[in-house]
Design a protein around this motif. Structure first.
Motif, PDB file in Angstrom:
ATOM      1  N   LEU A   6       0.907  -1.169  -0.034  1.00  0.00           N
ATOM      2  CA  LEU A   6       0.161   0.068  -0.074  1.00  0.00           C
ATOM      3  C   LEU A   6       0.820   1.165  -0.087  1.00  0.00           C
ATOM      4  O   LEU A   6       0.466   2.344  -0.730  1.00  0.00           O
ATOM      5  N   ILE A   9       2.195   1.937  -3.262  1.00  0.00           N
ATOM      6  CA  ILE A   9       1.053   2.352  -4.398  1.00  0.00           C
ATOM      7  C   ILE A   9       0.707   3.691  -4.161  1.00  0.00           C
ATOM      8  O   ILE A   9       0.403   4.710  -4.933  1.00  0.00           O
ATOM      9  N   LEU A  10       0.842   4.285  -2.586  1.00  0.00           N
ATOM     10  CA  LEU A  10       0.360   5.359  -2.423  1.00  0.00           C
ATOM     11  C   LEU A  10       1.549   6.557  -2.872  1.00  0.00           C
ATOM     12  O   LEU A  10       1.234   7.674  -3.291  1.00  0.00           O
ATOM     13  N   LEU A  79     -14.069  11.224   1.662  1.00  0.00           N
ATOM     14  CA  LEU A  79     -14.053   9.802   1.347  1.00  0.00           C
ATOM     15  C   LEU A  79     -13.027   9.314   2.375  1.00  0.00           C
ATOM     16  O   LEU A  79     -13.520   7.854   2.673  1.00  0.00           O
ATOM     17  N   PHE A  82     -15.077   8.434   5.254  1.00  0.00           N
ATOM     18  CA  PHE A  82     -15.929   7.430   5.033  1.00  0.00           C
ATOM     19  C   PHE A  82     -15.078   6.040   5.073  1.00  0.00           C
ATOM     20  O   PHE A  82     -15.947   4.960   4.969  1.00  0.00           O
ATOM     21  N   GLN A  83     -14.108   6.126   4.760  1.00  0.00           N
ATOM     22  CA  GLN A  83     -13.188   4.798   4.829  1.00  0.00           C
ATOM     23  C   GLN A  83     -13.651   3.908   5.969  1.00  0.00           C
ATOM     24  O   GLN A  83     -13.223   4.098   7.050  1.00  0.00           O
ATOM     25  N   PRO A  84     -14.180   2.637   5.516  1.00  0.00           N
ATOM     26  CA  PRO A  84     -14.471   1.912   6.444  1.00  0.00           C
ATOM     27  C   PRO A  84     -13.691   0.812   7.077  1.00  0.00           C
ATOM     28  O   PRO A  84     -12.578   0.489   6.246  1.00  0.00           O
ATOM     29  N   PRO A  87     -15.802  -5.151   7.269  1.00  0.00           N
ATOM     30  CA  PRO A  87     -16.982  -5.293   7.919  1.00  0.00           C
ATOM     31  C   PRO A  87     -17.058  -6.922   8.097  1.00  0.00           C
ATOM     32  O   PRO A  87     -18.252  -7.445   8.264  1.00  0.00           O
ATOM     33  N   PHE A  88     -15.991  -7.621   8.421  1.00  0.00           N
ATOM     34  CA  PHE A  88     -16.380  -8.902   8.778  1.00  0.00           C
ATOM     35  C   PHE A  88     -15.314  -9.269   9.861  1.00  0.00           C
ATOM     36  O   PHE A  88     -14.627  -8.504  10.076  1.00  0.00           O
TER      37      PHE A  88
ATOM     38  N   TRP B  16      -8.230  -5.814   3.199  1.00  0.00           N
ATOM     39  CA  TRP B  16      -9.249  -4.962   2.885  1.00  0.00           C
ATOM     40  C   TRP B  16      -8.744  -3.570   3.154  1.00  0.00           C
ATOM     41  O   TRP B  16      -9.068  -2.461   2.449  1.00  0.00           O
ATOM     42  N   LEU B  17      -7.945  -3.187   4.199  1.00  0.00           N
ATOM     43  CA  LEU B  17      -7.537  -1.982   4.356  1.00  0.00           C
ATOM     44  C   LEU B  17      -6.610  -1.470   3.179  1.00  0.00           C
ATOM     45  O   LEU B  17      -6.675  -0.220   2.847  1.00  0.00           O
ATOM     46  N   ALA B  20      -8.797  -0.519   0.310  1.00  0.00           N
ATOM     47  CA  ALA B  20      -9.648   0.551   0.473  1.00  0.00           C
ATOM     48  C   ALA B  20      -8.669   1.700   0.372  1.00  0.00           C
ATOM     49  O   ALA B  20      -9.004   2.925  -0.193  1.00  0.00           O
ATOM     50  N   GLY B  21      -7.299   1.718   1.049  1.00  0.00           N
ATOM     51  CA  GLY B  21      -6.482   2.738   0.917  1.00  0.00           C
ATOM     52  C   GLY B  21      -6.268   3.049  -0.727  1.00  0.00           C
ATOM     53  O   GLY B  21      -5.990   4.238  -1.155  1.00  0.00           O
ATOM     54  N   ALA B  22      -5.686   2.005  -1.277  1.00  0.00           N
ATOM     55  CA  ALA B  22      -5.514   2.377  -2.799  1.00  0.00           C
ATOM     56  C   ALA B  22      -6.699   2.919  -3.605  1.00  0.00           C
ATOM     57  O   ALA B  22      -6.462   3.514  -4.699  1.00  0.00           O
ATOM     58  N   LEU B  24      -8.982   4.575  -2.518  1.00  0.00           N
ATOM     59  CA  LEU B  24      -9.282   6.103  -2.346  1.00  0.00           C
ATOM     60  C   LEU B  24      -8.180   6.972  -3.093  1.00  0.00           C
ATOM     61  O   LEU B  24      -8.395   7.908  -3.636  1.00  0.00           O
ATOM     62  N   VAL B  61     -17.220   9.816  -8.136  1.00  0.00           N
ATOM     63  CA  VAL B  61     -17.473  10.052  -6.732  1.00  0.00           C
ATOM     64  C   VAL B  61     -18.520   9.065  -6.323  1.00  0.00           C
ATOM     65  O   VAL B  61     -18.805   8.371  -5.033  1.00  0.00           O
ATOM     66  N   GLY B  64     -17.096   5.668  -5.256  1.00  0.00           N
ATOM     67  CA  GLY B  64     -16.512   5.609  -4.203  1.00  0.00           C
ATOM     68  C   GLY B  64     -17.389   5.623  -2.971  1.00  0.00           C
ATOM     69  O   GLY B  64     -17.148   4.909  -1.969  1.00  0.00           O
ATOM     70  N   LEU B  65     -18.340   6.726  -3.012  1.00  0.00           N
ATOM     71  CA  LEU B  65     -19.524   6.474  -2.013  1.00  0.00           C
ATOM     72  C   LEU B  65     -20.122   5.260  -1.966  1.00  0.00           C
ATOM     73  O   LEU B  65     -20.392   4.518  -0.896  1.00  0.00           O
ATOM     74  N   PHE B  68     -17.544   2.707   0.015  1.00  0.00           N
ATOM     75  CA  PHE B  68     -17.269   2.915   1.362  1.00  0.00           C
ATOM     76  C   PHE B  68     -18.273   2.846   2.194  1.00  0.00           C
ATOM     77  O   PHE B  68     -18.404   2.887   3.285  1.00  0.00           O
ATOM     78  N   ILE B  69     -19.545   3.192   1.588  1.00  0.00           N
ATOM     79  CA  ILE B  69     -20.838   3.380   2.483  1.00  0.00           C
ATOM     80  C   ILE B  69     -21.696   1.948   2.201  1.00  0.00           C
ATOM     81  O   ILE B  69     -22.065   1.355   3.155  1.00  0.00           O
ATOM     82  N   PRO B  72     -20.061  -2.146   2.961  1.00  0.00           N
ATOM     83  CA  PRO B  72     -19.845  -2.658   4.365  1.00  0.00           C
ATOM     84  C   PRO B  72     -21.399  -3.153   4.774  1.00  0.00           C
ATOM     85  O   PRO B  72     -21.536  -3.969   5.511  1.00  0.00           O
ATOM     86  N   ARG B  76     -22.388  -6.509   5.790  1.00  0.00           N
ATOM     87  CA  ARG B  76     -22.973  -6.963   7.273  1.00  0.00           C
ATOM     88  C   ARG B  76     -24.492  -7.435   7.287  1.00  0.00           C
ATOM     89  O   ARG B  76     -24.761  -8.419   8.076  1.00  0.00           O
ATOM     90  N   ALA B 107     -16.830  -9.629   0.497  1.00  0.00           N
ATOM     91  CA  ALA B 107     -16.630  -8.106   0.853  1.00  0.00           C
ATOM     92  C   ALA B 107     -15.368  -7.663   0.102  1.00  0.00           C
ATOM     93  O   ALA B 107     -15.336  -6.757  -0.656  1.00  0.00           O
ATOM     94  N   LEU B 108     -14.167  -8.422   0.161  1.00  0.00           N
ATOM     95  CA  LEU B 108     -13.078  -8.022  -0.886  1.00  0.00           C
ATOM     96  C   LEU B 108     -13.512  -8.361  -2.341  1.00  0.00           C
ATOM     97  O   LEU B 108     -12.910  -7.390  -3.122  1.00  0.00           O
TER      98      LEU B 108
END
Lengths: 88, 160
Positions: A6, A9-10, A79, A82-84, A87-88, B16-17, B20-22, B24, B61, B64-65, B68-69, B72, B76, B107-108
């Motif tokens: 990561l 990539i960033l 965003l 909002f980064q979650p 969820p598992f 997942w983390l 999600a970072g990449a 964004l 956009v 993206g929403l 991220f919203i 998940p 769940r 999820a992934l």
């Protein structure tokens, strides 16, 4: 395990952001110069419509650049909030 | 079994983390690319190109929403519908492991589909968001199917 990937990539994404922001400034400056040239030519020949279109073009270009540099970082912050978590 | 499950889930959480970072970062880059396209098109006087870029910006956009919203919440909701203890004994442990792993994988997979669609939208692609939604639907269908398969397997094997 995925954190070094990561980070790389960033880093690439930051470089790409700087490159595209610079490119946007150059394109905006060239476009602004073009509109100034169009406006002065229109003013010299008495073409008021061409001149007014050039002025509108310059204003639109400034708005687009401001949108990119002020609004997009705000979208990124939103965003990021909002980064979650997973969820598992 | 629970140790294996926790190791695999920790691996998936890290994935997942990172994803999600990449995601964004690529959303922001795609937005900037579309703004660059808008500015160059407006200088050239290409109105259609400008509106294409504006709609692509809005769609990025929105994706993206959604990622991220929406994803998940979907995961769940589906995970709560999975029976995590069908029967007793080994089948119960297996059911718990399967339901948690299925949720993580789904999820992934959904986030990867959204990531692909953002990459595609940044270069002007149009059809991959539909494919991403199809992949999300496939993952959801798989989870719903598994919610029926685990109790059926427990009943078939005759445990409890």
């Amino acid at each position: 395990m995925f954190d070094p990937i990561l980070q790389q990539i960033l880093e690439i994404a930051r470089d790409a952001w700087a490159f595209m922001a610079g490119l946007l400034i150059i394109v905006a400056l060239l476009g602004g110069l073009y509109f100034v040239l169009q406006g002065t030519a229109g003013a010299a020949f008495g073409a008021s419509r061409t001149t007014s279109m050039a002025i509108i073009g310059v204003v639109g270009l400034v708005i687009i650049v401001l949108f990119a540099f002020l609004f997009l970082p705000q979208v990124g912050d939103m965003l990021r909030k909002f980064q979650p978590a997973a969820p598992f | 079994m629970s140790e294996v499950s926790s190791i695999l889930l920790a691996f998936m959480r890290e994935a997942w983390l990172a994803l999600a970072g990449a995601f964004l970062a690529f959303v922001l880059l795609a937005c900037l690319a579309q703004v660059l396209r808008v500015s160059s098109a407006s200088v050239l006087g290409a109105n259609l190109w400008v509106w294409e870029s504006v709609s692509a910006l809005l769609s990025i956009v929105l994706i993206g929403l959604f990622a991220f919203i929406g994803i998940p919440q979907i995961v769940r909701a589906l995970q709560s519908s999975l029976p995590n203890a069908g029967g007793c004994g080994p089948i119960s442990e297996l059911g718990t492991l399967a339901s948690s792993l299925i949720g993580g994988l789904a999820a992934l997979r959904m986030l990867r589909a959204a990531f692909t669609s953002v990459l595609s939208a940044s270069i002007g692609g149009s059809s991959t968001f539909a494919k991403a939604l199809i992949e999300c639907a496939e993952a959801m269908f798989g989870m719903i199917l598994m919610s029926a398969a685990i109790p059926l397997a427990a009943w078939f094997l005759g445990t409890c």
